[in-house]
Design a protein around this motif. Structure first.
Motif, PDB file in Angstrom:
ATOM      1  N   UNK A 238      26.912 -58.391 101.017  1.00  0.00           N
ATOM      2  CA  UNK A 238      26.434 -59.319  99.989  1.00  0.00           C
ATOM      3  C   UNK A 238      26.602 -60.780 100.408  1.00  0.00           C
ATOM      4  N   UNK A 239      27.727 -61.101 100.985  1.00  0.00           N
ATOM      5  CA  UNK A 239      27.968 -62.491 101.383  1.00  0.00           C
ATOM      6  C   UNK A 239      26.929 -62.957 102.407  1.00  0.00           C
ATOM      7  N   UNK A 240      26.612 -62.072 103.350  1.00  0.00           N
ATOM      8  CA  UNK A 240      25.606 -62.425 104.361  1.00  0.00           C
ATOM      9  C   UNK A 240      24.241 -62.608 103.716  1.00  0.00           C
ATOM     10  N   UNK A 241      23.879 -61.710 102.808  1.00  0.00           N
ATOM     11  CA  UNK A 241      22.578 -61.828 102.136  1.00  0.00           C
ATOM     12  C   UNK A 241      22.470 -63.154 101.401  1.00  0.00           C
ATOM     13  N   UNK A 242      23.543 -63.537 100.730  1.00  0.00           N
ATOM     14  CA  UNK A 242      23.513 -64.758  99.927  1.00  0.00           C
ATOM     15  C   UNK A 242      23.587 -66.038 100.774  1.00  0.00           C
ATOM     16  N   UNK A 243      23.750 -65.881 102.085  1.00  0.00           N
ATOM     17  CA  UNK A 243      23.715 -67.067 102.939  1.00  0.00           C
ATOM     18  C   UNK A 243      22.278 -67.510 103.219  1.00  0.00           C
ATOM     19  N   UNK A 244      21.305 -66.697 102.770  1.00  0.00           N
ATOM     20  CA  UNK A 244      19.887 -67.033 102.914  1.00  0.00           C
ATOM     21  C   UNK A 244      19.336 -67.475 101.550  1.00  0.00           C
ATOM     22  N   UNK A 245      18.285 -68.276 101.598  1.00  0.00           N
ATOM     23  CA  UNK A 245      17.669 -68.714 100.336  1.00  0.00           C
ATOM     24  C   UNK A 245      16.564 -67.771  99.895  1.00  0.00           C
ATOM     25  N   UNK A 246      16.037 -66.958 100.828  1.00  0.00           N
ATOM     26  CA  UNK A 246      14.957 -66.031 100.473  1.00  0.00           C
ATOM     27  C   UNK A 246      15.059 -64.754 101.287  1.00  0.00           C
ATOM     28  N   UNK A 247      14.671 -63.637 100.656  1.00  0.00           N
ATOM     29  CA  UNK A 247      14.638 -62.331 101.321  1.00  0.00           C
ATOM     30  C   UNK A 247      13.219 -61.791 101.244  1.00  0.00           C
ATOM     31  N   UNK A 248      12.698 -61.384 102.395  1.00  0.00           N
ATOM     32  CA  UNK A 248      11.404 -60.710 102.469  1.00  0.00           C
ATOM     33  C   UNK A 248      11.665 -59.243 102.798  1.00  0.00           C
ATOM     34  N   UNK A 249      11.439 -58.362 101.830  1.00  0.00           N
ATOM     35  CA  UNK A 249      11.591 -56.920 102.047  1.00  0.00           C
ATOM     36  C   UNK A 249      10.248 -56.360 102.495  1.00  0.00           C
ATOM     37  N   UNK A 250      10.257 -55.463 103.480  1.00  0.00           N
ATOM     38  CA  UNK A 250       8.992 -54.973 104.034  1.00  0.00           C
ATOM     39  C   UNK A 250       8.287 -53.983 103.106  1.00  0.00           C
ATOM     40  N   UNK A 251       8.881 -53.658 101.966  1.00  0.00           N
ATOM     41  CA  UNK A 251       8.198 -52.851 100.951  1.00  0.00           C
ATOM     42  C   UNK A 251       8.646 -53.302  99.574  1.00  0.00           C
ATOM     43  N   UNK A 252       7.776 -53.113  98.591  1.00  0.00           N
ATOM     44  CA  UNK A 252       8.112 -53.480  97.214  1.00  0.00           C
ATOM     45  C   UNK A 252       9.299 -52.683  96.689  1.00  0.00           C
ATOM     46  N   UNK A 253       9.408 -51.429  97.119  1.00  0.00           N
ATOM     47  CA  UNK A 253      10.520 -50.585  96.657  1.00  0.00           C
ATOM     48  C   UNK A 253      11.847 -51.210  97.048  1.00  0.00           C
ATOM     49  N   UNK A 254      11.961 -51.640  98.302  1.00  0.00           N
ATOM     50  CA  UNK A 254      13.204 -52.257  98.758  1.00  0.00           C
ATOM     51  C   UNK A 254      13.449 -53.579  98.043  1.00  0.00           C
ATOM     52  N   UNK A 255      12.385 -54.325  97.792  1.00  0.00           N
ATOM     53  CA  UNK A 255      12.532 -55.596  97.079  1.00  0.00           C
ATOM     54  C   UNK A 255      13.023 -55.357  95.655  1.00  0.00           C
ATOM     55  N   UNK A 256      12.432 -54.383  94.967  1.00  0.00           N
ATOM     56  CA  UNK A 256      12.830 -54.078  93.588  1.00  0.00           C
ATOM     57  C   UNK A 256      14.270 -53.578  93.525  1.00  0.00           C
ATOM     58  N   UNK A 257      14.645 -52.734  94.487  1.00  0.00           N
ATOM     59  CA  UNK A 257      16.024 -52.250  94.541  1.00  0.00           C
ATOM     60  C   UNK A 257      17.003 -53.408  94.723  1.00  0.00           C
ATOM     61  N   UNK A 258      16.655 -54.317  95.620  1.00  0.00           N
ATOM     62  CA  UNK A 258      17.542 -55.451  95.892  1.00  0.00           C
ATOM     63  C   UNK A 258      17.689 -56.333  94.662  1.00  0.00           C
ATOM     64  N   UNK A 259      16.599 -56.568  93.960  1.00  0.00           N
ATOM     65  CA  UNK A 259      16.664 -57.374  92.738  1.00  0.00           C
ATOM     66  C   UNK A 259      17.588 -56.711  91.721  1.00  0.00           C
ATOM     67  N   UNK A 260      17.459 -55.391  91.568  1.00  0.00           N
ATOM     68  CA  UNK A 260      18.336 -54.676  90.648  1.00  0.00           C
ATOM     69  C   UNK A 260      19.789 -54.760  91.066  1.00  0.00           C
ATOM     70  N   UNK A 261      20.054 -54.627  92.365  1.00  0.00           N
ATOM     71  CA  UNK A 261      21.424 -54.729  92.875  1.00  0.00           C
ATOM     72  C   UNK A 261      21.996 -56.119  92.620  1.00  0.00           C
ATOM     73  N   UNK A 262      21.220 -57.132  92.939  1.00  0.00           N
ATOM     74  CA  UNK A 262      21.695 -58.504  92.739  1.00  0.00           C
ATOM     75  C   UNK A 262      21.970 -58.781  91.264  1.00  0.00           C
ATOM     76  N   UNK A 263      21.083 -58.301  90.406  1.00  0.00           N
ATOM     77  CA  UNK A 263      21.261 -58.502  88.966  1.00  0.00           C
ATOM     78  C   UNK A 263      22.550 -57.862  88.470  1.00  0.00           C
ATOM     79  N   UNK A 264      22.875 -56.682  89.016  1.00  0.00           N
ATOM     80  CA  UNK A 264      24.104 -55.991  88.597  1.00  0.00           C
ATOM     81  C   UNK A 264      25.360 -56.741  89.033  1.00  0.00           C
ATOM     82  N   UNK A 265      25.206 -57.672  89.971  1.00  0.00           N
ATOM     83  CA  UNK A 265      26.328 -58.497  90.430  1.00  0.00           C
ATOM     84  C   UNK A 265      26.253 -59.924  89.878  1.00  0.00           C
ATOM     85  N   UNK A 266      25.424 -60.089  88.850  1.00  0.00           N
ATOM     86  CA  UNK A 266      25.338 -61.390  88.195  1.00  0.00           C
ATOM     87  C   UNK A 266      24.582 -62.440  88.981  1.00  0.00           C
ATOM     88  N   UNK A 267      23.785 -62.005  89.965  1.00  0.00           N
ATOM     89  CA  UNK A 267      23.023 -62.951  90.798  1.00  0.00           C
ATOM     90  C   UNK A 267      21.584 -62.984  90.302  1.00  0.00           C
TER      91      UNK A 267
END
Length: 339
Positions: A238-267
């Protein structure tokens, strides 16, 4: 016979004819059957409400009118490949285009190419559309299958005796890179589960866009293929991911999963970090925030696959590689840092 399905043998017995004669009448092979016999068989079939076996009728013909859609049930789908948004959308549009062309669609999911050989032979298929297999699988299948074959999104150094319908993955990655950079992002992370084929081309497109603009850092993070393992992976990184300002996931499924994960951590997305995807599947408009992504036209792709398969049916030695364009769809998941 009231409560039982009427069989050819029942019709033949009642009329005192051979089952072969009755079968010939049912399947339209009447050149050696008298007009009187044809009339008797047809009349009794109507009276007894005989319902022919569709499978038997199709298999009895030289052209079964069946097009197989063979889908790789890869371990990353955890045995639920038809629930994947990209796969389900592909099947939906293929079904529509196959029916429009006057054919029937039959789906087979498997992770073993040998199943495809047996399945295609069993059903006397006109041709096969392959989804999600790798280059070695396609080479093996082409050597074993003697029917038209179209690959729905494959990656090859060389194609021979089959057609490939794909999208411009490199350009899609480049479009996303230019878009994110234009929004002021200078540290961009690409998330994929492999570094080959179309996922690699999407990343290379992203990296190419960054190379055209100084001071931009682009990196790739390879995540586990299985969904059940990705959340644990994200937690540890998580710390490494948050060191970037933007994430490009190569599929919508991975992008949606990541958004859900981040939301569950208050991000918050996009306030704390931006997320974008690729495919423009239906989930893009169902999640919060709605997902910015690269659109590929599944209907055009399905139509091209069916057209190429039927062309190959008439021209067995043909091989084509059709690359379809993509374009960016802006929604709500990317923050403009230029403001």
């Amino acid at each position: 016979m009231e409560n039982q399905r009427v069989r050819i043998a029942d019709i033949a017995e009642e009329l005192g004819l051979s089952t072969a004669t009755v079968s010939n009448v049912i399947h339209g092979r009447t050149n050696k059957v008298s007009a009187e016999t044809v009339k008797r068989v047809q009349q009794l079939i109507e009276e007894r409400q005989y319902i022919p076996s569709m499978a038997g009728m199709l298999l009895a013909r030289n052209d079964s009118k069946i097009i197989g859609v063979m889908i790789n049930n890869h371990t990353k789908y955890e045995r639920r490949v038809l629930q994947d948004p990209f796969i389900s959308a592909a099947v939906d549009y293929l079904s529509e285009e196959i029916e429009k062309s006057g054919y029937f669609m039959m789906i087979k999911t498997t992770s073993d190419c040998r199943d495809i050989i047996r399945f295609a032979s069993m059903w006397n298929m006109v041709g096969a559309i392959m989804v999600g297999f790798c280059g070695e699988d396609y080479e093996y299948l082409r050597s074993q299958l003697h029917i038209p074959m179209v690959v729905y999104d494959g990656y090859f150094d060389k194609i021979e005796r089959y057609a490939n319908v794909t999208v411009d993955d490199f350009d899609g990655g480049m479009q996303m890179g230019k878009y994110l950079i234009g929004k002021g992002h200078r540290k961009i992370l690409c998330i994929a589960d492999n570094d080959i084929c179309m996922d690699n081309k999407r990343y290379m497109g992203l990296a190419s866009a960054s190379g055209q603009c100084g001071g931009v850092q682009v990196n790739r993070m390879l995540v586990p293929m299985k969904r059940s393992e990705r959340e644990v992976y994200y937690t540890g990184h998580l710390e490494k991911i948050m060191s970037y300002s933007a994430v490009f996931a190569v599929s919508d499924v991975y992008a949606a999963e990541l958004i859900g994960f981040l939301s569950s951590h208050g991000i918050r997305v996009p306030q704390d970090i931006s997320v974008a995807g690729f495919d423009d599947s239906p989930i893009c408009g169902m999640i919060t925030p709605k997902l910015t992504t690269i659109h590929q036209d599944n209907q055009t792709r399905a139509r091209a696959a069916v057209e190429l398969l039927l062309y190959q049916k008439e021209h067995p030695d043909s091989h084509q590689n059709r690359i379809l364009p993509v374009y960016l769809v802006e929604r709500e998941s990317v923050q403009n840092l230029q403001r």
